[in-house]
Scaffold this active site. Structure first.
Site, PDB file in Angstrom:
ATOM      1  N   ASN A   1      38.873  47.360  44.644  1.00 34.59           N
ATOM      2  CA  ASN A   1      37.443  47.027  44.550  1.00 34.59           C
ATOM      3  C   ASN A   1      37.107  45.901  45.522  1.00 34.59           C
ATOM      4  O   ASN A   1      37.972  45.414  46.239  1.00 34.59           O
ATOM      5  CB  ASN A   1      37.072  46.679  43.105  1.00 34.59           C
ATOM      6  CG  ASN A   1      37.893  45.520  42.581  1.00 34.59           C
ATOM      7  OD1 ASN A   1      37.782  44.406  43.072  1.00 34.59           O
ATOM      8  ND2 ASN A   1      38.748  45.787  41.599  1.00 34.59           N
TER       9      ASN A   1
ATOM     10  N   LYS B   1      54.100  59.097  51.372  1.00 37.48           N
ATOM     11  CA  LYS B   1      52.698  59.216  51.767  1.00 37.48           C
ATOM     12  C   LYS B   1      52.243  60.670  51.571  1.00 37.48           C
ATOM     13  O   LYS B   1      52.936  61.594  52.019  1.00 37.48           O
ATOM     14  CB  LYS B   1      52.537  58.793  53.225  1.00 37.48           C
ATOM     15  CG  LYS B   1      51.098  58.816  53.684  1.00 37.48           C
ATOM     16  CD  LYS B   1      50.949  58.437  55.136  1.00 37.48           C
ATOM     17  CE  LYS B   1      49.546  58.798  55.596  1.00 37.48           C
ATOM     18  NZ  LYS B   1      49.399  58.759  57.031  1.00 37.48           N
TER      19      LYS B   1
ATOM     20  N   LYS C   1      30.615  42.279  25.582  1.00 35.58           N
ATOM     21  CA  LYS C   1      31.982  41.934  26.015  1.00 35.58           C
ATOM     22  C   LYS C   1      32.477  40.665  25.319  1.00 35.58           C
ATOM     23  O   LYS C   1      33.652  40.543  24.983  1.00 35.58           O
ATOM     24  CB  LYS C   1      32.027  41.765  27.536  1.00 35.58           C
ATOM     25  CG  LYS C   1      31.967  43.106  28.243  1.00 35.58           C
ATOM     26  CD  LYS C   1      31.892  43.004  29.752  1.00 35.58           C
ATOM     27  CE  LYS C   1      31.638  44.410  30.314  1.00 35.58           C
ATOM     28  NZ  LYS C   1      31.431  44.442  31.740  1.00 35.58           N
TER      29      LYS C   1
HETATM   30  N1  CTP Z   1      39.343  42.271  32.345  1.00 36.91           N
HETATM   31  C1  CTP Z   1      40.702  42.183  32.096  1.00 36.91           C
HETATM   32  N2  CTP Z   1      41.487  43.309  32.154  1.00 36.91           N
HETATM   33  C2  CTP Z   1      40.941  44.510  32.421  1.00 36.91           C
HETATM   34  C3  CTP Z   1      39.541  44.610  32.672  1.00 36.91           C
HETATM   35  C4  CTP Z   1      38.780  43.471  32.631  1.00 36.91           C
HETATM   36  O1  CTP Z   1      41.205  41.090  31.853  1.00 36.91           O
HETATM   37  N3  CTP Z   1      41.700  45.576  32.459  1.00 36.91           N
HETATM   38  C5  CTP Z   1      38.535  41.064  32.262  1.00 36.91           C
HETATM   39  C6  CTP Z   1      37.923  40.661  33.573  1.00 36.91           C
HETATM   40  O2  CTP Z   1      38.770  39.757  34.284  1.00 36.91           O
HETATM   41  C7  CTP Z   1      36.623  40.028  33.139  1.00 36.91           C
HETATM   42  C8  CTP Z   1      36.246  40.755  31.883  1.00 36.91           C
HETATM   43  O3  CTP Z   1      37.452  41.328  31.419  1.00 36.91           O
HETATM   44  O4  CTP Z   1      36.829  38.674  32.774  1.00 36.91           O
HETATM   45  C9  CTP Z   1      35.187  41.827  32.039  1.00 36.91           C
HETATM   46  O5  CTP Z   1      35.575  42.791  32.898  1.00 36.91           O
HETATM   47  P1  CTP Z   1      34.675  44.078  33.259  1.00 36.91           P
HETATM   48  O6  CTP Z   1      35.453  44.933  34.191  1.00 36.91           O
HETATM   49  O7  CTP Z   1      33.323  43.675  33.696  1.00 36.91           O
HETATM   50  O8  CTP Z   1      34.489  44.724  31.869  1.00 36.91           O
HETATM   51  P2  CTP Z   1      35.084  45.952  31.209  1.00 36.91           P
HETATM   52  O9  CTP Z   1      35.442  45.505  29.853  1.00 36.91           O
HETATM   53  O10 CTP Z   1      36.163  46.566  32.019  1.00 36.91           O
HETATM   54  O11 CTP Z   1      33.841  46.898  31.068  1.00 36.91           O
HETATM   55  P3  CTP Z   1      33.119  47.883  32.090  1.00 36.91           P
HETATM   56  O12 CTP Z   1      34.043  48.141  33.238  1.00 36.91           O
HETATM   57  O13 CTP Z   1      32.870  49.055  31.248  1.00 36.91           O
HETATM   58  O14 CTP Z   1      31.858  47.168  32.481  1.00 36.91           O
END
Ligand code: CTP
Length: 401
Positions: A210, A289, A337
């Site tokens: 990402n 690969k 969250k």
């Molecule tokens: N996070 C984490 N481990 C993951 C995904 C997320 O520790 N596998 C943590 C991120 O570092 C951030 C928070 O959770 O602090 C929110 O992450 P986000 O990706 O926005 O939320 P998700 O719960 O994954 O929800 P969505 O992708 O559905 O928005």
């Protein structure tokens, strides 16, 4: 850095406001600080080094070519000793040099070498202050985390009336004291930070990843270390240098990040999860690969563990901060969250605006805690780090009683 009285290094540049720095030095001493002075050559035309040497009882640094013998290179020792570096008054010329990272005298060399927070009280003619080039230089320094005590309006030494007068000495001293307090408010705390995005390999050359640059997490780690915390920074692949004074663990995948975080979490007082962890990884990584001739029609995915939710489930007593990058219903999603991951704070931002957030130097965030939502103005990432850590320090203090 934290020992004895906090040290304020006051840098004085060539402006008539230099005489007010005598009063500033006195006020800082009365507040319990050890004050050391560094002057530019031009500043010595307005007030002599002897004045400040007499006020502080310390040698005054002016020339890089030591007039006083020191056991260590003087600008480096001053830079290291400083808990806060304040430049009062600061001319347009010195602001421009700082913005460019130039270091051609004792004061600017010390400013470039120090890791201490920078407080700048500008003083200059109104036209110089308003010039586009000065505005840009001020903005550059602000983005990097410098605190400006804005000049006041009134009669200037040149006879003009307008903006540009050195701010009130008490307002400058207050700003310095705020920074000095911040220097130590995380002393003794272990702060664990995750940063960057993870990369989930598909084959030896491709991955799911990402846009996360890691800038926010690195700024938070650096600021926490500056404020006295022991910092562990676990980061995905980013092109940023190690922040000063932090343990840095570089990982690639979500599983590696989880392992590095869990290995450190038991001693953490605070965990701040800024990382954009990939929610999914390819179910199987091809050892070779994948050639386009035998590319699969689809890639099977597996869920990655949610590291923040896992920490929240442990109920360790550590303060947990999560980040939420959203494109719709920012606050409602962040509140969801907060509850789902048992975090104390969710820092939410709207990533639908391409000028902010991912990869940029600025952001506008919402601090979501329980029912409360505080909206920040658009700030540089170091300023967001500072605001967040003010909140974390307050939570820590409340917890410690
Ligand atoms: N996070 C984490 N481990 C993951 C995904 C997320 O520790 N596998 C943590 C991120 O570092 C951030 C928070 O959770 O602090 C929110 O992450 P986000 O990706 O926005 O939320 P998700 O719960 O994954 O929800 P969505 O992708 O559905 O928005």
């Amino acid at each position: 850095m934290a020992r004895g009285k906090p040290v304020i290094v006051v840098g004085i540049t060539g402006g008539i406001g230099a005489y007010k720095s005598c009063e500033l030095v006195r006020r800082l001493q009365k507040s319990g600080f050890c004050v050391k002075v560094v002057m530019t050559e031009a500043a010595t035309r307005f007030v002599t080094p002897l004045t400040f040497r007499t006020l502080t009882g310390e040698p005054v640094a002016v020339s890089l070519w030591a007039d006083e013998p020191h056991s260590k290179v003087h600008h480096i020792s001053l830079a290291e000793e400083a808990d806060v570096f304040a430049i009062v008054p600061c001319t347009a010329n010195v602001i421009a040099k700082l913005a460019q990272g130039r270091a051609d005298d004792m004061l600017t060399t010390t400013a470039l070498a120090t890791e201490a927070p920078l407080v700048i009280a500008p003083a200059m003619n109104t036209h110089m202050w308003r010039k586009e080039t000065t505005r840009r230089n001020v903005e550059t320094l602000r983005t990097r985390g410098a605190v400006f005590v804005e000049p006041g309006t009134g009669e200037l030494a040149c006879g003009d009336v307008g903006e540009g007068r050195l701010a009130d000495v008490n307002a400058i001293a207050d700003a310095i004291e705020v920074e000095a307090r911040r220097c130590r408010d995380l002393a003794g705390a272990h702060v664990l930070v995750t940063a960057g995005g993870t990369q989930e390999p598909i084959d030896p050359v491709r991955f799911i990843g990402n846009h996360s640059s890691g800038k926010t997490g690195f700024a938070i780690a650096e600021e926490a270390a500056r404020r006295g915390a022991r910092v562990s920074l676990v980061t995905g692949p980013v092109s940023l240098p190690d922040p000063f004074g932090c343990e840095v663990v570089r990982v690639q995948t979500a599983l590696q990040m989880r392992a590095a975080v869990l290995a450190r979490f038991s001693s953490a007082d605070v965990a701040i999860m800024t990382a954009a962890v990939a929610d999914f990884r390819p179910a199987a990584m091809s050892a070779e690969k994948i050639k386009k001739t035998d590319a699969p029609a689809s890639i099977g995915l597996e869920r990655n563990p949610d590291i923040l939710a896992e920490l929240g489930g442990m109920d360790s007593g550590a303060i947990l901060v999560g980040f939420a990058a959203e494109t719709t219903d920012v606050i409602a999603n962040a509140q969801g969250k907060l509850a789902a991951k048992h975090a104390d704070v969710i820092v939410a931002n709207d990533v639908s605006d391409p000028s902010m957030g991912f990869g940029t130097d600025h952001n506008k965030v919402y601090f979501v805690t329980g029912a409360a939502v505080d909206e920040s103005p658009v700030l540089g990432k170091p300023a967001i780090a500072r605001d967040l850590l003010d909140r974390v320090a307050a939570l820590l203090e409340a917890k410690r009683g």
